[in-house]
Design a protein around this motif. Structure first.
Motif, mmCIF file in Angstrom:
data_model
loop_
_atom_site.group_PDB
_atom_site.id
_atom_site.type_symbol
_atom_site.label_atom_id
_atom_site.label_comp_id
_atom_site.label_asym_id
_atom_site.label_seq_id
_atom_site.Cartn_x
_atom_site.Cartn_y
_atom_site.Cartn_z
ATOM 1 N N LYS A 8 8.255 6.489 8.983
ATOM 2 C CA LYS A 8 7.673 6.141 10.284
ATOM 3 C C LYS A 8 6.209 5.732 10.129
ATOM 4 C CE LYS A 8 7.347 7.865 15.000
ATOM 5 N NZ LYS A 8 7.620 8.983 15.898
ATOM 6 N N VAL A 9 5.445 6.490 9.372
ATOM 7 C CA VAL A 9 4.030 6.184 9.164
ATOM 8 C C VAL A 9 3.874 5.011 8.191
ATOM 9 C CG1 VAL A 9 1.833 7.088 8.306
ATOM 10 C CG2 VAL A 9 3.323 8.541 9.660
ATOM 11 N N PHE A 10 4.609 5.040 7.104
ATOM 12 C CA PHE A 10 4.470 4.040 6.048
ATOM 13 C C PHE A 10 4.869 2.649 6.529
ATOM 14 C CE2 PHE A 10 5.506 2.290 1.756
ATOM 15 C CZ PHE A 10 4.288 2.541 1.148
ATOM 16 N N SER A 11 5.843 2.559 7.418
ATOM 17 C CA SER A 11 6.294 1.250 7.905
ATOM 18 C C SER A 11 5.171 0.514 8.639
ATOM 19 C CB SER A 11 7.526 1.386 8.796
ATOM 20 O OG SER A 11 7.214 2.113 9.965
ATOM 21 N N GLY A 12 4.337 1.241 9.372
ATOM 22 C CA GLY A 12 3.197 0.616 10.034
ATOM 23 C C GLY A 12 2.196 0.063 9.039
ATOM 24 N N PHE A 13 2.027 0.761 7.947
ATOM 25 C CA PHE A 13 1.116 0.326 6.901
ATOM 26 C C PHE A 13 1.644 -0.947 6.247
ATOM 27 C CE2 PHE A 13 -1.549 1.723 3.089
ATOM 28 C CZ PHE A 13 -2.741 1.638 3.767
ATOM 29 N N ILE A 14 2.949 -1.013 6.024
ATOM 30 C CA ILE A 14 3.581 -2.202 5.444
ATOM 31 C C ILE A 14 3.381 -3.399 6.371
ATOM 32 C CG2 ILE A 14 5.806 -3.241 4.846
ATOM 33 C CD1 ILE A 14 6.663 -0.412 3.877
ATOM 34 N N VAL A 15 3.569 -3.181 7.657
ATOM 35 C CA VAL A 15 3.369 -4.250 8.639
ATOM 36 C C VAL A 15 1.919 -4.712 8.624
ATOM 37 C CG1 VAL A 15 3.356 -4.789 11.116
ATOM 38 C CG2 VAL A 15 5.287 -3.563 10.115
ATOM 39 N N TYR A 16 0.980 -3.778 8.617
ATOM 40 C CA TYR A 16 -0.442 -4.114 8.624
ATOM 41 C C TYR A 16 -0.805 -5.010 7.440
ATOM 42 C CZ TYR A 16 -5.481 -3.742 8.308
ATOM 43 O OH TYR A 16 -6.818 -4.055 8.205
ATOM 44 N N TYR A 17 -0.303 -4.685 6.265
ATOM 45 C CA TYR A 17 -0.620 -5.460 5.070
ATOM 46 C C TYR A 17 0.266 -6.692 4.904
ATOM 47 C CZ TYR A 17 -4.244 -2.437 3.325
ATOM 48 O OH TYR A 17 -5.435 -1.758 3.186
ATOM 49 N N GLY A 18 1.230 -6.891 5.798
ATOM 50 C CA GLY A 18 2.070 -8.085 5.758
ATOM 51 C C GLY A 18 2.949 -8.175 4.530
ATOM 52 N N ILE A 19 3.445 -7.041 4.076
ATOM 53 C CA ILE A 19 4.283 -7.002 2.882
ATOM 54 C C ILE A 19 5.732 -7.267 3.286
ATOM 55 C CG2 ILE A 19 5.038 -5.604 0.909
ATOM 56 C CD1 ILE A 19 2.022 -6.240 0.937
ATOM 57 N N LYS A 20 6.235 -8.423 2.886
ATOM 58 C CA LYS A 20 7.612 -8.775 3.234
ATOM 59 C C LYS A 20 8.610 -8.337 2.160
ATOM 60 C CE LYS A 20 6.525 -12.604 6.267
ATOM 61 N NZ LYS A 20 5.144 -12.852 6.332
ATOM 62 N N GLY A 21 8.148 -8.242 0.925
ATOM 63 C CA GLY A 21 9.044 -7.933 -0.172
ATOM 64 C C GLY A 21 9.067 -6.471 -0.591
ATOM 65 N N MET A 22 8.690 -5.562 0.295
ATOM 66 C CA MET A 22 8.692 -4.138 -0.044
ATOM 67 C C MET A 22 10.134 -3.646 -0.066
ATOM 68 S SD MET A 22 6.834 -1.414 -0.813
ATOM 69 C CE MET A 22 5.149 -1.590 -0.280
#
Length: 72
Positions: A8-22
């Motif tokens: 839940k927390v980490f997904s927001g961080f992924i969105v913020y950094y624009g990581i599509k290939g995580m």
């Protein structure tokens, strides 16, 4: 911390950094490296990093841990 809390927390961080290939495998590695932190430590670390970090690339586990454990 439980995996669903982490996600839940980490997904927001992924969105913020624009990581599509995580990949789920890479998320699992981050979870293994950060799961001993409390969910509050992780939230505070991510908040600090979003406000203060100027690097564009996704942070490594060690950097997240360093910010999470500052002042402890």
């Amino acid at each position: 911390m439980e995996l669903r809390e982490f996600n839940k927390v980490f997904s927001g961080f992924i969105v913020y950094y624009g990581i599509k290939g995580m990949t789920s495998e890479k998320i699992g590695i981050y979870y293994l490296g950060l799961r001993d932190l409390s969910i509050e430590q992780l939230r505070v670390a991510f908040s600090k990093m979003i406000k203060n970090r100027i690097e564009r690339e996704f942070p490594m586990i060690a950097e997240i841990r360093k910010v999470a454990l500052e002042g402890n």
